[in-house]
Write a protein that holds these residues in place. Structure first.
Motif, PDB file in Angstrom:
ATOM      1  N   ILE A 222       0.833  -1.214   0.000  1.00  0.00           N
ATOM      2  CA  ILE A 222       0.000   0.000   0.000  1.00  0.00           C
ATOM      3  C   ILE A 222       0.861   1.255   0.000  1.00  0.00           C
ATOM      4  N   LEU A 223       1.876   1.282   0.854  1.00  0.00           N
ATOM      5  CA  LEU A 223       2.694   2.482   0.979  1.00  0.00           C
ATOM      6  C   LEU A 223       3.440   2.805  -0.313  1.00  0.00           C
ATOM      7  N   LYS A 224       3.828   1.801  -1.061  1.00  0.00           N
ATOM      8  CA  LYS A 224       4.558   2.045  -2.309  1.00  0.00           C
ATOM      9  C   LYS A 224       3.649   2.613  -3.393  1.00  0.00           C
ATOM     10  N   ASP A 225       2.361   2.369  -3.259  1.00  0.00           N
ATOM     11  CA  ASP A 225       1.397   2.934  -4.206  1.00  0.00           C
ATOM     12  C   ASP A 225       0.900   4.272  -3.668  1.00  0.00           C
ATOM     13  N   LYS A 226       1.763   5.256  -3.687  1.00  0.00           N
ATOM     14  CA  LYS A 226       1.474   6.531  -3.025  1.00  0.00           C
ATOM     15  C   LYS A 226       0.238   7.254  -3.568  1.00  0.00           C
ATOM     16  N   PRO A 227      -0.039   7.244  -4.867  1.00  0.00           N
ATOM     17  CA  PRO A 227      -1.250   7.939  -5.337  1.00  0.00           C
ATOM     18  C   PRO A 227      -2.544   7.397  -4.745  1.00  0.00           C
ATOM     19  N   CYS A 228      -2.546   6.155  -4.242  1.00  0.00           N
ATOM     20  CA  CYS A 228      -3.790   5.584  -3.718  1.00  0.00           C
ATOM     21  C   CYS A 228      -4.131   6.152  -2.342  1.00  0.00           C
ATOM     22  N   TRP A 229      -3.124   6.644  -1.599  1.00  0.00           N
ATOM     23  CA  TRP A 229      -3.424   7.126  -0.246  1.00  0.00           C
ATOM     24  C   TRP A 229      -3.050   8.588  -0.015  1.00  0.00           C
ATOM     25  N   SER A 230      -2.135   9.126  -0.806  1.00  0.00           N
ATOM     26  CA  SER A 230      -1.747  10.524  -0.633  1.00  0.00           C
ATOM     27  C   SER A 230      -2.601  11.400  -1.548  1.00  0.00           C
ATOM     28  N   ARG A 231      -3.417  12.268  -0.960  1.00  0.00           N
ATOM     29  CA  ARG A 231      -4.268  13.154  -1.755  1.00  0.00           C
ATOM     30  C   ARG A 231      -3.436  14.171  -2.526  1.00  0.00           C
ATOM     31  N   ALA A 361      -1.269  10.997   7.244  1.00  0.00           N
ATOM     32  CA  ALA A 361      -2.215  10.521   6.235  1.00  0.00           C
ATOM     33  C   ALA A 361      -1.945   9.063   5.886  1.00  0.00           C
ATOM     34  N   ALA A 362      -0.670   8.687   5.820  1.00  0.00           N
ATOM     35  CA  ALA A 362      -0.337   7.289   5.523  1.00  0.00           C
ATOM     36  C   ALA A 362      -0.825   6.360   6.630  1.00  0.00           C
ATOM     37  N   LEU A 363      -0.585   6.760   7.879  1.00  0.00           N
ATOM     38  CA  LEU A 363      -1.037   5.934   8.999  1.00  0.00           C
ATOM     39  C   LEU A 363      -2.559   5.805   9.011  1.00  0.00           C
ATOM     40  N   ARG A 364      -3.247   6.910   8.797  1.00  0.00           N
ATOM     41  CA  ARG A 364      -4.713   6.876   8.826  1.00  0.00           C
ATOM     42  C   ARG A 364      -5.256   5.986   7.719  1.00  0.00           C
ATOM     43  N   TYR A 365      -4.660   6.074   6.546  1.00  0.00           N
ATOM     44  CA  TYR A 365      -5.149   5.254   5.434  1.00  0.00           C
ATOM     45  C   TYR A 365      -4.973   3.771   5.742  1.00  0.00           C
ATOM     46  N   LEU A 366      -3.826   3.402   6.274  1.00  0.00           N
ATOM     47  CA  LEU A 366      -3.589   1.995   6.606  1.00  0.00           C
ATOM     48  C   LEU A 366      -4.562   1.514   7.674  1.00  0.00           C
ATOM     49  N   ARG A 367      -4.818   2.334   8.676  1.00  0.00           N
ATOM     50  CA  ARG A 367      -5.747   1.939   9.733  1.00  0.00           C
ATOM     51  C   ARG A 367      -7.169   1.864   9.191  1.00  0.00           C
ATOM     52  N   GLN A 368      -7.490   2.715   8.229  1.00  0.00           N
ATOM     53  CA  GLN A 368      -8.812   2.655   7.626  1.00  0.00           C
ATOM     54  C   GLN A 368      -8.982   1.361   6.837  1.00  0.00           C
ATOM     55  N   ILE A 369      -7.954   0.977   6.078  1.00  0.00           N
ATOM     56  CA  ILE A 369      -8.006  -0.295   5.341  1.00  0.00           C
ATOM     57  C   ILE A 369      -8.180  -1.456   6.307  1.00  0.00           C
ATOM     58  N   ARG A 384     -20.369   0.181   0.908  1.00  0.00           N
ATOM     59  CA  ARG A 384     -19.396  -0.354   1.857  1.00  0.00           C
ATOM     60  C   ARG A 384     -18.312   0.687   2.094  1.00  0.00           C
ATOM     61  N   PRO A 385     -17.586   0.585   3.216  1.00  0.00           N
ATOM     62  CA  PRO A 385     -16.557   1.593   3.517  1.00  0.00           C
ATOM     63  C   PRO A 385     -15.558   1.793   2.392  1.00  0.00           C
ATOM     64  N   ALA A 386     -15.170   0.720   1.710  1.00  0.00           N
ATOM     65  CA  ALA A 386     -14.188   0.854   0.628  1.00  0.00           C
ATOM     66  C   ALA A 386     -14.743   1.703  -0.512  1.00  0.00           C
ATOM     67  N   ALA A 387     -16.043   1.548  -0.806  1.00  0.00           N
ATOM     68  CA  ALA A 387     -16.653   2.339  -1.875  1.00  0.00           C
ATOM     69  C   ALA A 387     -16.707   3.811  -1.493  1.00  0.00           C
ATOM     70  N   LEU A 388     -17.028   4.099  -0.229  1.00  0.00           N
ATOM     71  CA  LEU A 388     -17.058   5.487   0.219  1.00  0.00           C
ATOM     72  C   LEU A 388     -15.654   6.095   0.205  1.00  0.00           C
ATOM     73  N   ARG A 389     -14.659   5.271   0.543  1.00  0.00           N
ATOM     74  CA  ARG A 389     -13.280   5.764   0.491  1.00  0.00           C
ATOM     75  C   ARG A 389     -12.896   6.116  -0.940  1.00  0.00           C
ATOM     76  N   ALA A 390     -13.322   5.292  -1.886  1.00  0.00           N
ATOM     77  CA  ALA A 390     -13.028   5.585  -3.288  1.00  0.00           C
ATOM     78  C   ALA A 390     -13.711   6.876  -3.736  1.00  0.00           C
ATOM     79  N   LEU A 391     -14.930   7.111  -3.256  1.00  0.00           N
ATOM     80  CA  LEU A 391     -15.632   8.350  -3.603  1.00  0.00           C
ATOM     81  C   LEU A 391     -14.910   9.569  -3.044  1.00  0.00           C
ATOM     82  N   SER A 392     -14.425   9.456  -1.808  1.00  0.00           N
ATOM     83  CA  SER A 392     -13.703  10.587  -1.221  1.00  0.00           C
ATOM     84  C   SER A 392     -12.415  10.858  -1.987  1.00  0.00           C
ATOM     85  N   GLN A 393     -11.751   9.789  -2.471  1.00  0.00           N
ATOM     86  CA  GLN A 393     -10.539   9.982  -3.267  1.00  0.00           C
ATOM     87  C   GLN A 393     -10.866  10.704  -4.568  1.00  0.00           C
ATOM     88  N   ARG A 394     -11.991  10.350  -5.188  1.00  0.00           N
ATOM     89  CA  ARG A 394     -12.386  11.005  -6.436  1.00  0.00           C
ATOM     90  C   ARG A 394     -12.704  12.484  -6.201  1.00  0.00           C
TER      91      ARG A 394
END
Length: 833
Positions: A222-231, A361-369, A384-394
């Motif tokens: 997850i951490l190596k895929d920075k665009p997925c968790w860093s806004r 932000a990295a810690l929060r994202y990992l704990r959210q996952i 589901r939480p994952a879908a809402l997380r994807a919406l917030s990223q968009r």
């Protein structure tokens, strides 16, 4: 017979029943469907299952009670085990932190002793800390000595990687950087972790240690895929990958970060990332910039980007006993602050901001996952939480794209109208319009939006806490939003005919907030806003009966460390799908100076009437922070048809300017420097004010025969100021009559300030001619009779909001010479409609 008799006897006494496996299986099936069945349902179960016919309903009830108790005990035991594991790991982290602090104290004691013994050699002090590979020279930490250009061959890159790993470990677990605890962050079992920021080192740096309920391999992925968790990360491209002899990997990476505001350019990085496994089984991912290499690939400068530098940083991921991982994060940047205006440089020189937007932000994202995996429950609107997380990223990514407006994404700038306060961009690229091209033509029309226009601006704010300002903007949308623009945006996403809205009087009757979900530590939450009172707009455009906005909000906790606050929203259909078009707009407020240490954890502010400059005790809540500055970025996007570009551009430019004016007015109201109050002392605390309060009270008693205020034992001005009804004075000489004084409730009702009160006339607050005529006809009677009681009615605040009141009383205020001084009005039981 005897055994059956004993069994029946035991069932009658309710003490013990021995169930067969078949009976237990039947009861378990019902328990899974209904853990707490009613009496009728239990009787139905006995009828439907013959194997339970020999068991009394009372015993069935006892079985379910015991089953629920066992389930509760299991859950509690599991929770306690998880808490125990977390406390054990946290204790380990705290012991390591204590060990690091002990080393730091030893360094300071040694340096202090050396300075006392050799004061003449202070400039020549040089010691080496071999335990953690840190170098201390003259009391300063030089972490990045200037080397000659490095060899960028595979062997040379491996040498750079080994050096990076050593420096990273010394920062993550040693004393190579002087770390100080993040203001407002206290370590504990319920905290995000141990967070620290740098003090006195090159660039800015932040460090965090925390527990994550994921295995190390998953954390690293997850951490190596920075665009997925860093806004803030726009892209991360892996240019080349090399394998090392020890099983690790070297990656050459080009990364781009969004600019947080329209006033500064974005940043990019050319760097090396090294992933390896240490002898103790820990995973390490470390990285640094490759700005000083030779004989290897390089990344040429990119337009609209400033090449910044990553100093040795990374992640140390250790397996945790009982599952999960212990994670150490270090972020160390030199963001080239010279490239931005001086007033904004603190954005790029703040370790606190780096910690909040990147490290934490990295810690929060990992704990959210981790939370989503352990609790995959469906939340609001069937998501589901994952879908809402994807919406917030968009939402976040769409807003960042609008703020930055990169040409390679299809944005082009429109000509200015001569005033450069608002920037307009248009995007008609196929990629952008894919958002709307797949929409069905449910209304029978074939026309559809073919471009997106963005109107954006940035403004500096003085002495306004971002959290409080953003909370007001969220809770009082009617103070800044235009209902016609929202109606237009809602119609646009329906892919129907989007005619330009016609301005109409009035505003939204209100908004209904439907919560969707919160992220870890409630730092961010999503909600659906239903806007009301829009029925008349359906006459002009094809649009749904209700308008819904998907909204994401963060940074509104005024008790937290002051950080970036965001309010991002986008119109949606009531039945929006996961791939529905999202064209976000909103606000971002970033503090420009880190005076958060002075925050009072107990400050509060009533935002429901926060526009009353000079009437709220906001100075109590945030005045102790001194003069703080922040930058607000506003970006609004509208979908439109290309042939309407000129009209839409004019509308958007005017709208953003009106929003800026509204925000400035609200910011002034919330700024403690503009408030006339200090504590509970009514303004102005002068003999004239006390005299006026005495005249008002005395005249009220003379004409109406009762006391307006408490007669004894209290300050009369203070009592008048805090009187529950709206009391306001009107001049006699001016025509039309002008307000000269109002108490707290009066300023609330008029939605104004003591300074601006004199600009409001008596006739201005009435919404119809009848009210004006009635008041004008009543004035002579008040002057002759001395008072008048009036029936309830409706008036208008200075902001155009309707105010209803149960009744009103007016009386003539006499001075000490028994001469008329003014007319005083008191509106009882008033409220906004």
């Amino acid at each position: 017979m005897g055994g059956g008799s004993n069994n029946s006897h035991n069932m009658d006494n309710g003490k013990y029943v021995r169930y067969t496996p078949e009976q237990v299986e039947a009861l378990e099936r019902l328990y899974n469907d209904c853990p707490k069945p009613s009496s009728m349902r239990r009787q139905q179960l006995i009828r439907e299952c013959p194997i339970l016919s020999n068991i009394e309903p009372k015993q069935i009830k006892v079985w379910f009670q015991n089953r629920r108790c066992r389930e509760k005990q299991r859950k509690e035991a599991s929770r306690l085990q998880a808490v125990n594991r977390k406390l054990t790991a946290m204790n380990k982290l705290l012991m390591e932190e204590n060990d690091r602090l002990q080393k730091q104290v030893s360094h300071l004691v040694y340096e202090n002793s050396y300075f006392r013994q050799h004061p003449q050699n202070q400039g020549n002090l040089a010691t080496t800390d071999t335990s953690c590979e840190s170098v201390v020279t003259s009391g300063q930490h030089h972490l990045t000595p200037q080397h000659q250009p490095r060899d960028a061959s595979p062997a040379g890159l491996l040498s750079i990687a080994d050096e990076t790993l050593t420096e990273f470990i010394s920062k993550a677990t040693g004393t190579a950087v002087e770390w100080v605890q993040m203001p407002g962050m206290k370590p504990g079992p319920d905290s995000i972790g141990i967070v620290a920021i740098s003090h006195g080192c090159t660039g800015i740096a932040a460090r965090a240690c925390g527990l994550v309920g994921l295995d190390p391999t998953r954390v690293a992925e997850i951490l190596k895929d920075k665009p997925c968790w860093s806004r803030d990360c726009r892209s991360l491209d892996i240019v080349n990958v090399l394998s090392t002899a020890n099983g690790g990997t070297l990656e050459l990476i080009y990364m781009q970060l969004y600019a947080p505001t329209t006033l500064a350019p974005a940043r990019d990085f050319w760097m090396l990332r090294y992933t390896s496994v240490m002898e103790d089984g820990s995973l390490v991912i470390c990285e640094r910039s490759l700005n000083n290499t030779q004989n290897g690939p390089s990344m040429p400068p990119s337009p609209h980007f400033v090449r910044a530098e990553i100093l040795p940083s990374g992640y140390l991921i250790r397996p945790c006993e009982g599952g999960g991982s212990i994670l150490h994060i270090v972020d160390h940047f030199d963001l080239e602050p010279w490239s931005v205006p001086e007033v904004l440089r603190s954005l790029y020189e703040s370790s606190t901001l780096l910690a909040q937007r990147t490290t934490m932000a990295a810690l929060r994202y990992l704990r959210q996952i981790s939370q989503e995996i352990s609790q995959p429950n469906v939340t609001g609107w069937g998501r589901r939480p994952a879908a809402l997380r994807a919406l917030s990223q968009r939402l976040s990514k769409g807003f960042n794209e609008a703020v930055n407006g990169f040409s390679d994404e299809g944005w082009s700038m429109l000509e200015s109208d001569g005033i450069d306060d608002v920037t307009l961009l248009v995007n008609s690229s196929p990629t952008k319009m894919m958002l709307t091209s797949s929409l069905p033509f449910s209304n029978g029309f074939t026309s559809m939006p073919s471009a997106v226009l963005c109107a954006k601006a940035s403004m500096l704010l003085q002495n306004v806490p971002p959290s409080i300002l953003l909370r007001f903007l969220r809770e009082h949308r009617q103070e800044w939003a235009d209902n016609s623009i929202d109606a237009y945006s809602a119609a646009a996403i329906k892919a129907g005919p989007c005619s330009l809205p016609i301005p109409r009087p009035g505003s939204f009757g209100g908004q209904v907030i439907l919560p969707l979900a919160h992220t870890i530590e409630n730092e961010e939450f999503m909600e659906v806003i239903k806007l009301e009172s829009l029925g008349h707009y359906q006459e002009d455009m094809m649009m749904p009966a209700d308008i819904f906005l998907l909204q994401m909000c963060s940074g509104v906790d005024e008790n937290a460390v002051e950080s970036c606050a965001e309010l991002i929203f986008a119109p949606i259909d009531a039945s929006f799908s996961d791939d529905a078009p999202i064209i976000p707009s909103g606000f971002r407020i970033i503090p420009l100076d880190s005076k958060s240490e002075g925050l009072s954890p107990n400050r509060t502010l009533d935002l429901a009437s926060a526009l009353d400059v000079g009437s709220r005790t906001a100075g109590d809540s945030c005045g102790s922070r001194g003069n703080t500055k922040s930058v607000m970025t506003i970006a609004f996007q509208l979908a439109f048809e290309m042939h309407m570009q000129e009209n839409v551009a004019s509308m958007a430019r005017q709208y953003v300017r009106s929003v800026i004016a509204s925000v400035q007015r609200v910011a002034l109201a919330l700024s403690p420097s503009s408030h006339q109050l200090s504590g509970l002392r009514p303004p102005p605390a002068s003999p004239e004010a006390h005299t006026l309060a005495r005249w008002i009270s005395h005249s009220y008693r003379c004409y109406l025969g009762v006391d307006l205020l408490k007669p004894h034992g209290t300050d009369i001005l203070k009592s008048l100021w805090h009187h529950p009804d709206a009391v306001m004075c009107c001049s006699l000489k001016a025509l039309p009559p002008v307000f000269t004084f109002a108490n707290q409730a009066g300023l609330d009702m008029l939605e104004t300030t003591l300074v601006a009160l004199q600009d409001i006339t008596l006739e201005k607050i009435f919404d119809n001619n009848n009210g004006k005529k009635t008041m004008c006809s009543d004035f002579p009677q008040i002057m002759q009779q001395g008072f008048m009681c009036m029936d309830g009615g409706v008036c208008m605040s200075s902001m155009g909001r309707a105010v209803t009141y149960e009744k009103a009383v007016a009386w003539k205020v006499l001075n000490d010479d028994e001469e008329p001084h003014c007319i005083c009005f008191m509106f009882l039981n008033w409220s906004f409609i």
